[in-house]
Design a protein around this motif. Sequence first.
Motif, PDB file in Angstrom:
ATOM      1  N   VAL A 103      41.925 -33.094   2.001  1.00  0.00           N
ATOM      2  CA  VAL A 103      40.887 -32.133   1.600  1.00  0.00           C
ATOM      3  C   VAL A 103      40.838 -31.986   0.090  1.00  0.00           C
ATOM      4  O   VAL A 103      39.763 -31.970  -0.521  1.00  0.00           O
ATOM      5  N   ARG A 104      42.004 -31.890  -0.531  1.00  0.00           N
ATOM      6  CA  ARG A 104      42.026 -31.706  -1.985  1.00  0.00           C
ATOM      7  C   ARG A 104      41.491 -32.935  -2.722  1.00  0.00           C
ATOM      8  O   ARG A 104      40.949 -32.809  -3.830  1.00  0.00           O
ATOM      9  N   ALA A 105      41.651 -34.110  -2.123  1.00  0.00           N
ATOM     10  CA  ALA A 105      41.170 -35.338  -2.764  1.00  0.00           C
ATOM     11  C   ALA A 105      39.662 -35.512  -2.643  1.00  0.00           C
ATOM     12  O   ALA A 105      39.083 -36.346  -3.347  1.00  0.00           O
ATOM     13  N   GLU A 106      39.022 -34.757  -1.767  1.00  0.00           N
ATOM     14  CA  GLU A 106      37.581 -34.845  -1.591  1.00  0.00           C
ATOM     15  C   GLU A 106      36.890 -34.191  -2.796  1.00  0.00           C
ATOM     16  O   GLU A 106      37.119 -33.009  -3.080  1.00  0.00           O
ATOM     17  N   PRO A 107      36.028 -34.928  -3.505  1.00  0.00           N
ATOM     18  CA  PRO A 107      35.395 -34.370  -4.706  1.00  0.00           C
ATOM     19  C   PRO A 107      34.563 -33.110  -4.455  1.00  0.00           C
ATOM     20  O   PRO A 107      34.375 -32.309  -5.381  1.00  0.00           O
ATOM     21  N   ARG A 108      34.084 -32.923  -3.236  1.00  0.00           N
ATOM     22  CA  ARG A 108      33.275 -31.730  -2.934  1.00  0.00           C
ATOM     23  C   ARG A 108      34.126 -30.473  -2.765  1.00  0.00           C
ATOM     24  O   ARG A 108      33.582 -29.366  -2.664  1.00  0.00           O
ATOM     25  N   THR A 109      35.439 -30.615  -2.691  1.00  0.00           N
ATOM     26  CA  THR A 109      36.318 -29.483  -2.430  1.00  0.00           C
ATOM     27  C   THR A 109      36.664 -28.728  -3.700  1.00  0.00           C
ATOM     28  O   THR A 109      37.032 -29.322  -4.712  1.00  0.00           O
ATOM     29  N   ASP A 110      36.569 -27.408  -3.629  1.00  0.00           N
ATOM     30  CA  ASP A 110      37.155 -26.545  -4.648  1.00  0.00           C
ATOM     31  C   ASP A 110      38.632 -26.387  -4.288  1.00  0.00           C
ATOM     32  O   ASP A 110      38.963 -25.691  -3.320  1.00  0.00           O
ATOM     33  N   PRO A 111      39.550 -27.015  -5.017  1.00  0.00           N
ATOM     34  CA  PRO A 111      40.949 -27.048  -4.591  1.00  0.00           C
ATOM     35  C   PRO A 111      41.655 -25.696  -4.629  1.00  0.00           C
ATOM     36  O   PRO A 111      42.738 -25.549  -4.055  1.00  0.00           O
ATOM     37  N   ASP A 112      41.048 -24.717  -5.280  1.00  0.00           N
ATOM     38  CA  ASP A 112      41.641 -23.387  -5.336  1.00  0.00           C
ATOM     39  C   ASP A 112      41.105 -22.460  -4.249  1.00  0.00           C
ATOM     40  O   ASP A 112      41.491 -21.288  -4.202  1.00  0.00           O
ATOM     41  N   ARG A 113      40.231 -22.994  -3.379  1.00  0.00           N
ATOM     42  CA  ARG A 113      39.626 -22.138  -2.349  1.00  0.00           C
ATOM     43  C   ARG A 113      39.664 -22.881  -1.011  1.00  0.00           C
ATOM     44  O   ARG A 113      38.700 -23.514  -0.587  1.00  0.00           O
ATOM     45  N   ILE A 114      40.827 -22.786  -0.354  1.00  0.00           N
ATOM     46  CA  ILE A 114      41.056 -23.475   0.914  1.00  0.00           C
ATOM     47  C   ILE A 114      41.655 -22.494   1.912  1.00  0.00           C
ATOM     48  O   ILE A 114      42.523 -21.693   1.564  1.00  0.00           O
ATOM     49  N   ALA A 115      41.189 -22.562   3.144  1.00  0.00           N
ATOM     50  CA  ALA A 115      41.736 -21.767   4.250  1.00  0.00           C
ATOM     51  C   ALA A 115      42.205 -22.705   5.353  1.00  0.00           C
ATOM     52  O   ALA A 115      41.772 -23.858   5.436  1.00  0.00           O
ATOM     53  N   ALA A 116      43.091 -22.202   6.205  1.00  0.00           N
ATOM     54  CA  ALA A 116      43.580 -22.963   7.351  1.00  0.00           C
ATOM     55  C   ALA A 116      43.288 -22.184   8.622  1.00  0.00           C
ATOM     56  O   ALA A 116      43.700 -21.029   8.758  1.00  0.00           O
ATOM     57  N   ILE A 117      42.561 -22.827   9.525  1.00  0.00           N
ATOM     58  CA  ILE A 117      42.236 -22.261  10.833  1.00  0.00           C
ATOM     59  C   ILE A 117      42.805 -23.210  11.880  1.00  0.00           C
ATOM     60  O   ILE A 117      42.656 -24.433  11.761  1.00  0.00           O
ATOM     61  N   GLY A 118      43.456 -22.681  12.906  1.00  0.00           N
ATOM     62  CA  GLY A 118      44.030 -23.590  13.886  1.00  0.00           C
ATOM     63  C   GLY A 118      44.194 -22.970  15.253  1.00  0.00           C
ATOM     64  O   GLY A 118      44.248 -21.748  15.413  1.00  0.00           O
ATOM     65  N   TYR A 119      44.290 -23.862  16.222  1.00  0.00           N
ATOM     66  CA  TYR A 119      44.414 -23.490  17.626  1.00  0.00           C
ATOM     67  C   TYR A 119      45.708 -24.101  18.165  1.00  0.00           C
ATOM     68  O   TYR A 119      45.958 -25.296  17.999  1.00  0.00           O
ATOM     69  N   GLY A 120      46.547 -23.281  18.835  1.00  0.00           N
ATOM     70  CA  GLY A 120      47.781 -23.817  19.392  1.00  0.00           C
ATOM     71  C   GLY A 120      48.630 -24.486  18.322  1.00  0.00           C
ATOM     72  O   GLY A 120      48.929 -23.903  17.278  1.00  0.00           O
ATOM     73  N   THR A 121      49.006 -25.736  18.559  1.00  0.00           N
ATOM     74  CA  THR A 121      49.853 -26.462  17.623  1.00  0.00           C
ATOM     75  C   THR A 121      49.219 -26.536  16.235  1.00  0.00           C
ATOM     76  O   THR A 121      49.899 -26.407  15.218  1.00  0.00           O
ATOM     77  N   GLY A 122      47.902 -26.727  16.186  1.00  0.00           N
ATOM     78  CA  GLY A 122      47.219 -26.766  14.893  1.00  0.00           C
ATOM     79  C   GLY A 122      47.310 -25.444  14.150  1.00  0.00           C
ATOM     80  O   GLY A 122      47.397 -25.417  12.919  1.00  0.00           O
ATOM     81  N   GLY A 123      47.307 -24.337  14.877  1.00  0.00           N
ATOM     82  CA  GLY A 123      47.487 -23.036  14.246  1.00  0.00           C
ATOM     83  C   GLY A 123      48.895 -22.841  13.733  1.00  0.00           C
ATOM     84  O   GLY A 123      49.107 -22.255  12.663  1.00  0.00           O
ATOM     85  N   ALA A 124      49.878 -23.329  14.504  1.00  0.00           N
ATOM     86  CA  ALA A 124      51.274 -23.241  14.064  1.00  0.00           C
ATOM     87  C   ALA A 124      51.468 -23.998  12.755  1.00  0.00           C
ATOM     88  O   ALA A 124      52.228 -23.566  11.876  1.00  0.00           O
ATOM     89  N   ILE A 125      50.791 -25.130  12.606  1.00  0.00           N
ATOM     90  CA  ILE A 125      50.882 -25.904  11.367  1.00  0.00           C
ATOM     91  C   ILE A 125      50.281 -25.119  10.203  1.00  0.00           C
ATOM     92  O   ILE A 125      50.836 -25.095   9.096  1.00  0.00           O
ATOM     93  N   GLY A 126      49.169 -24.449  10.429  1.00  0.00           N
ATOM     94  CA  GLY A 126      48.592 -23.614   9.379  1.00  0.00           C
ATOM     95  C   GLY A 126      49.539 -22.512   8.940  1.00  0.00           C
ATOM     96  O   GLY A 126      49.686 -22.239   7.737  1.00  0.00           O
TER      97      GLY A 126
END
Length: 245
Positions: A103-126
């Motif tokens: 995500v940070r390597a994507e030029p469209r991303t503002d690297p200082d404004r990132i959130a993590a949303i997840g379900y089950g195992t994906g949420g645990a990773i967040g």
Amino acid sequence: MMTMTTRAVAYPADGVTMIGHLALPAGIGRRPAVLLGPEGVGPSDVEHRRADALAELGYVALAFDLHGGRYLSDPDEMLARCLPLLADPGRMRGIGHAALDVVRAEPRTDPDRIAAIGYGTGGAIGLELGRDGVNLRAIGTVNALTTGRPGEAARIRCPVWAGVGSEDPIMPPAQRDAFTAEMQAAGVDWRLTVYGGALHAFHHPPVDHPTVPGVGFHPQHARRAWRDVLALLAECLPVPAELRA
């Protein structure tokens, strides 16, 4: 008229080549970004559609992978991979950081404004990214009330919202209590929403393969949980009106 676009992204993590689904909003310039983590079976069209919906709202969104491009429809195989993963914060953080790097390597991303949303195992990773001190604007989880190593929740630097079904046997009341006690002791800005009558993975439409016991779709609460996720993002990671797709 420009529209949002998507592409598959291959990247290394956990000893395999992960295949993420990256959705980019219309327009140009940087946008806030969201990591979207799947249930233990791995990403499917469900997570891809959610990433697409976030891109339509103006976010860069990555539905990240867990199993090297595989969807684990066999419950025994899923548990054999996910239970050791959930017991290993280092592995979870490695998977999360690899997705974060994409995500940070994507030029469209503002690297200082990132959130993590997840379900089950994906949420645990967040949550583990938060416990690792990553600069996130928000963490949102559904049926992922996992606790971490002692003291590390104090590194969480953003609001945490968690949702769970009242009848979820995998995340029972004792687990809820342990999670909220950890968040409270660490001074985290946390919220817990309990959806009455809902089972585990209540947000996920029915699948055509066997599942672990205690899983069940609840359409009304699924819609409510998605609205709650969007409300968290609107509060903590808003897209300016003039930049919305």
